[in-house]
Design an enzyme around this catalytic site. Structure first.
Site, PDB file in Angstrom:
ATOM      1  CE1 TYR A  15      -3.990   2.082   0.295  1.00 42.88           C
ATOM      2  CE2 TYR A  15      -2.678   3.319   1.875  1.00 42.88           C
ATOM      3  CZ  TYR A  15      -3.789   3.217   1.056  1.00 42.88           C
ATOM      4  OH  TYR A  15      -4.692   4.248   0.995  1.00 42.88           O
ATOM      5  CB  SER A  62      -7.216   2.533  -2.677  1.00 40.46           C
ATOM      6  OG  SER A  62      -7.620   3.861  -2.527  1.00 40.46           O
ATOM      7  CG  ASP A  71     -14.356   3.386  -6.175  1.00 38.75           C
ATOM      8  OD1 ASP A  71     -14.528   4.250  -5.287  1.00 38.75           O
ATOM      9  OD2 ASP A  71     -13.294   2.760  -6.314  1.00 38.75           O
ATOM     10  CG  HIS A 101     -12.520   2.662  -2.636  1.00 39.03           C
ATOM     11  ND1 HIS A 101     -11.871   2.872  -3.839  1.00 39.03           N
ATOM     12  CD2 HIS A 101     -11.573   2.810  -1.671  1.00 39.03           C
ATOM     13  CE1 HIS A 101     -10.596   3.127  -3.612  1.00 39.03           C
ATOM     14  NE2 HIS A 101     -10.388   3.085  -2.308  1.00 39.03           N
TER      15      HIS A 101
END
Length: 704
Positions: free
Chosen positions: A463, A543, A626, A661
Site C-alpha cells: 500500500y 486504491s 466507486d 471502493h
C-alpha cells in the site's frame, strides 16, 4: 489461452499544455459517469464480456471459488458493545452477504435479531455500515450504505420493539455517529449535490448537525461549519459521560487536526458554542476519553511516535500534561475502560497492548496470540470488562472478553475452522531498499515448503500511503492462494504509518518514489532469497496500492509475472477533480503546481505506459459505484494498456456492478471477484493445484 481481441476504444485528440509540456489524454471521455453516459456504459459492457470469457476459461477458477466459499463458511462475530442493559454485536452465519446485528439483554441473554441487511436489497449490495446505541440502550442509530457508495443514510431503531423510527438523514459522508444525550445525535454531512453529480462531484462544505429524534432532517440544527474554508472537513465525538463534544477539523487526508470542544452541559445557555482547544493543523490528535471536563488524547505533538496526554478544562489557562511518554514503538490508540488505560502499540507492524493505571503507571502487558493484529478495547470508565479481537494471516478473527479486575482474557467467540493454522508459518523478514533503508515484510507459506526452502509462486501485496499501517489480518482469498501451494508476502513500505510520521513523510509528495523503490526491492528480495522463482511473482494493491501496482509495473515490467491493480488512482494529473480526490493533495501534491506536477508526471501510471516493452499479465479491477476513486481512473488506464504494444500477455479490466471502493461488498460478489483474480494470477505465475493435502484440505479431490 486463445488470443484476446480487445474492444475498440475511441481515441480523442485531447491535448493540454501544462508547464510547457503537451499532455495527451485521448480517453478523457471515459471519465464520464457510467450511469449517465450511454457510450461509457457500452464500453463497460464490451470490456466485461471480453474479460468474462477469458476468466471463465481459466482452469483454476472453479477451485478457488469453491475453496473460498468453504473458507468463509464459518460463524463470524463482531465486537460486542454494551449500552444500558444490552449487548449489541454483529454476526454472519458464514456465507450471508451481509452480517446481521443482534442484541441480547445481559451478556448471557438470548440473542435477538435487530437488523438484517440481507433483506434490504435483492442483490445483497445494501449494507449496514456503522452503528451506535444510545447511552441508555433504548435506541440504535445506524448508517446504511447502498451499492458500495461513500454516501450514507442514517436511520434509528427502537431496541425493545425492533421497530423503525421515522427519522432519516441523507447526504451524510465520512461521518461519526455521536449521541448527544438519549434524544438526539450529532453527525457530519455535505450539502445535497446537484442532480447528476452525486457520484463524481467534488465534496466541499462539510458541516456538523444535530438531529433530534422525531423531527425531520430539515429541522436539524447547524452545530459547526466553516463557510470561509469550504475545503475543511469536520467530525465529532462525544465523551462517554455525555459532557463534552469534541470536534476534529482537517484540511485533507493528513493527520493534522484542529480541535474544538462544546460543553453539552451548558448547551441550553450557550447553544453550540465551540471552544478552540488546538489550532494550526500541525499534529495528530486522537481522542481517548473524557470525564467531566478532563480529556485524554493520543498525539504526535512533540512525539513523532505518539504519547498520551491529558488536559483539565476546568482549570484556567489549562495546559497539556504528559501521562505516558513516547516509546520506541508506535502508540496507535488508547481507551479508558473501568479505571484503567489500555494502550495499543505497533512494533514492526504487529500489535501488542499494555495496561496502565490512570496515573500513567504501567500495570501489565496484555498477552496476544503471536504475530497479529489486536483491535477493540472499547468501553467506558466504570466498566468491569472490555472486548477485543485478534487476527493474523493464518488466524481468522476471534473475540475475547477481558476481565479488568483479574486481567484474565477468555474467548467470547472463536471461529470453527476448515483449515489447520499450524500448517502455515508466519515470519517477518527485513530487506534493504534502493537507498539502504531497512524495510519489514511478512511472509506466509506452508511450513513444509519453508522447511524445504522450496520456491513458490508468490503474491506480494503493498500500500504505502496516507499514514496507513498494513498489519497481519486473515483473508479467505489469501488462504486459498496459500492452500493452492503459493506464498503470500506483505511489504510495509514507506508512505505508511508503521514507524510514525517520518515513515509517512519518506513516502509521499516529492519522496513518493521511495514507495515504489521499496516495493520493487521487496520483489527482488523474494527472488534472491529463493522464496519465489523468477517468473513466479504476482503483485496486488488497492486504491493507493493500485497506484503502486501501476507505477512499479511501468518502472520494472520485467520483475513481475502478473499484476492486479484494484480501484487504483491512475491519472495523477486529474485525481483532484473528482469526489474526495481533492483531499489527497496532502499525500500526492497539487497537479497545478509545477514542482508537484513534475513529480506526479514522472510516475503517473496512465501517462507512463511503455509501449514496445513486454509487460506482465495485467488485471485491472474496479466498480461502477466507486465514488472514492472514481472508475474513470481504471477505465482510462485499461484503455491505454490495451492500445499499447506490450507483448502477448493479457491486459484485462473487470468492472463490478452495484459495488464501490470495497466496503459493504456482499459475500457472493467478493467470492466471485476473488476467484477471478486468483485464477488469473495463478495462470501467469505457474501456480498449479497440488496433488496433496494442504492445511487439512484435499486439494486434488476438489480440483476434480
Amino acid at each position: 489461452m486463445p488470443k484476446i481481441t480487445y474492444p475498440e476504444t475511441r481515441r480523442d485528440d485531447v491535448v493540454e499544455q501544462q508547464f510547457g509540456e503537451a499532455i495527451a489524454d485521448p480517453y478523457r471521455w471515459l471519465e464520464n459517469d457510467v450511469r449517465n453516459d450511454r457510450e461509457v456504459a457500452d464500453w463497460v459492457e464490451r470490456e466485461n464480456r471480453v474479460s468474462r470469457a477469458y476468466l471463465d476459461g481459466l482452469p483454476q477458477r472453479a477451485w478457488f471459488a469453491d475453496r473460498m466459499r468453504e473458507l468463509l463458511g464459518y460463524e463470524r462475530f463482531g465486537l460486542p458493545v454494551k449500552a444500558g442493559p444490552y449487548y449489541f454485536y454483529t454476526r454472519n452465519s458464514g456465507l450471508q452477504n451481509q452480517a446481521q446485528l443482534f442484541v441480547r439483554k445481559g451478556l448471557h441473554g438470548t440473542p435477538r435479531l435487530l437488523l438484517d441487511p440481507n433483506a434490504w436489497a435483492k442483490d445483497g449490495a445494501t449494507a449496514l455500515d456503522a452503528w451506535e446505541p444510545s447511552d441508555d440502550g433504548r435506541h440504535l442509530l445506524y448508517s446504511v450504505q447502498d451499492g458500495g457508495s461513500d454516501w450514507r443514510i442514517l436511520r434509528v431503531r427502537d431496541v425493545a420493539t425492533g421497530a423503525a423510527l421515522a427519522d432519516e438523514v441523507r447526504w451524510a459522508k465520512f461521518t461519526n455517529l455521536a449521541w448527544a444525550g438519549n434524544e438526539g445525535f450529532l453527525y457530519s454531512r455535505f450539502p445535497e449535490p446537484a442532480e447528476g453529480t452525486a457520484f463524481q462531484g467534488l465534496n466541499y462544505n462539510q458541516a456538523i448537525y444535530y438531529h433530534r429524534l422525531g423531527t425531520p432532517q430539515a429541522r436539524d440544527e447547524l452545530v459547526y461549519a466553516t463557510p470561509d474554508h469550504p475545503d475543511y472537513s469536520h467530525s465529532v465525538q462525544v465523551t462517554h459521560d455525555g459532557r463534552l463534544a469534541v470536534i476534529t477539523s482537517a484540511t485533507g487526508t493528513d493527520a493534522r487536526y484542529e480541535l474544538r470542544v462544546i460543553d453539552l452541559a451548558h448547551r441550553a445557555r450557550d447553544g453550540w458554542k465551540a471552544r478552540a482547544l488546538v489550532t494550526g493543523f500541525t499534529d495528530d490528535w486522537k481522542l481517548v476519553e473524557g470525564a467531566g471536563e478532563k480529556l485524554w488524547f493520543v498525539t504526535n505533538w512533540q512525539a513523532p511516535r505518539y504519547r498520551l496526554v491529558g488536559i483539565d478544562l476546568a482549570k484556567r489557562d489549562a495546559g497539556w500534561s504528559e501521562l505516558v511518554a513516547e516509546r520506541e514503538d508506535i502508540l496507535e490508540k488508547g481507551d479508558i475502560v473501568g479505571d484503567q488505560l489500555i494502550l495499543n502499540y505497533l512494533h514492526d507492524a504487529a500489535s501488542h497492548a499494555l495496561v496502565y493505571g490512570l496515573d500513567g503507571r504501567k500495570a501489565r502487558d496484555l498477552t496476544l496470540n503471536g504475530i497479529g493484529t489486536a483491535s477493540g478495547f472499547r468501553g467506558r470508565p466504570g466498566d468491569p470488562e472490555t472486548f477485543y479481537s485478534f487476527t493474523s494471516f493464518n488466524q481468522p478473527s476471534a473475540v475475547y472478553r477481558l476481565n479488568l479486575t483479574t486481567g484474565h482474557s477468555e474467548p467470547f467467540a472463536e471461529p470453527a475452522l476448515t483449515f489447520d493454522p499450524a500448517a502455515f508459518v508466519v515470519e517477518q523478514r527485513f530487506y534493504s531498499s534502493r537507498d539502504g533503508t531497512r524495510i519489514p515484510m511478512f511472509i506466509v507459506r506452508a511450513k513444509a515448503a519453508a522447511k524445504a526452502r522450496r520456491a513458490l509462486p508468490t503474491l506480494l501485496y503493498g500500500y504505502g500511503g496516507f499514514d496507513i499501517s498494513l498489519t497481519p489480518t486473515f483473508s479467505s482469498q489469501r488462504m486459498a492462494w496459500l492452500e493452492a501451494g503459493g506464498a503470500f508476502a506483505m511489504a510495509n513500505i514507506r508512505g505508511g504509518g508503521e514507524y510514525g510520521r517520518e515513515w509517512h513523510d519518506a513516502g509521499r509528495g516529492a519522496n513518493k518514489q521511495n514507495t515504489f523503490d521499496d516495493f520493487i526491492a521487496a520483489g527482488e528480495f523474494l527472488i534472491a532469497e529463493g522464496i519465489t522463482p523468477r517468473g513466479g511473482l504476482a503483485i496486488q494493491g488497492g486504491s493507493n496500492g493500485g497506484l503502486l501496482v501501476g507505477a512499479v509495473v511501468n518502472q520494472r515490467p520485467d520483475l513481475f509475472a502478473a499484476a492486479n491493480a484494484q480501484v487504483g488512482v491512475m491519472d495523477m494529473l486529474r485525481f483532484d477533480r473528482f469526489t474526495a480526490g481533492r483531499y489527497w493533495v496532502d499525500d500526492y501534491g497539487y497537479p497545478d503546481r509545477e514542482a508537484d506536477f513534475r513529480v506526479l508526471r514522472a510516475y503517473s501510471p496512465y501517462h507512463n505506459i511503455r509501449s514496445g516493452v513486454k509487460y506482465p499479465a495485467m488485471l485491472v479491477t474496479t466498480a461502477d459505484t466507486d465514488d472514492r476513486v472514481v472508475p474513470g481512473h481504471s477505465f482510462k488506464y485499461a484503455a491505454a494498456l490495451q492500445a499499447a504494444d506490450l507483448g502477448d500477455k493479457p491486459r484485462l479490466i473487470r468492472i463490478e456492478t452495484r459495488a464501490g471502493h470495497g466496503s459493504g461488498k456482499p459475500t457472493d460478489k467478493a467470492i466471485e471477484e476473488g476467484a477471478d483474480t486468483l485464477a488469473f494470477l495463478a495462470e501467469w505465475t505457474g501456480l498449479a493445484l497440488p496433488e496433496a493435502k494442504v492445511g487439512g484440505f484435499d486439494v486434488q479431490k476438489k480440483a476434480n
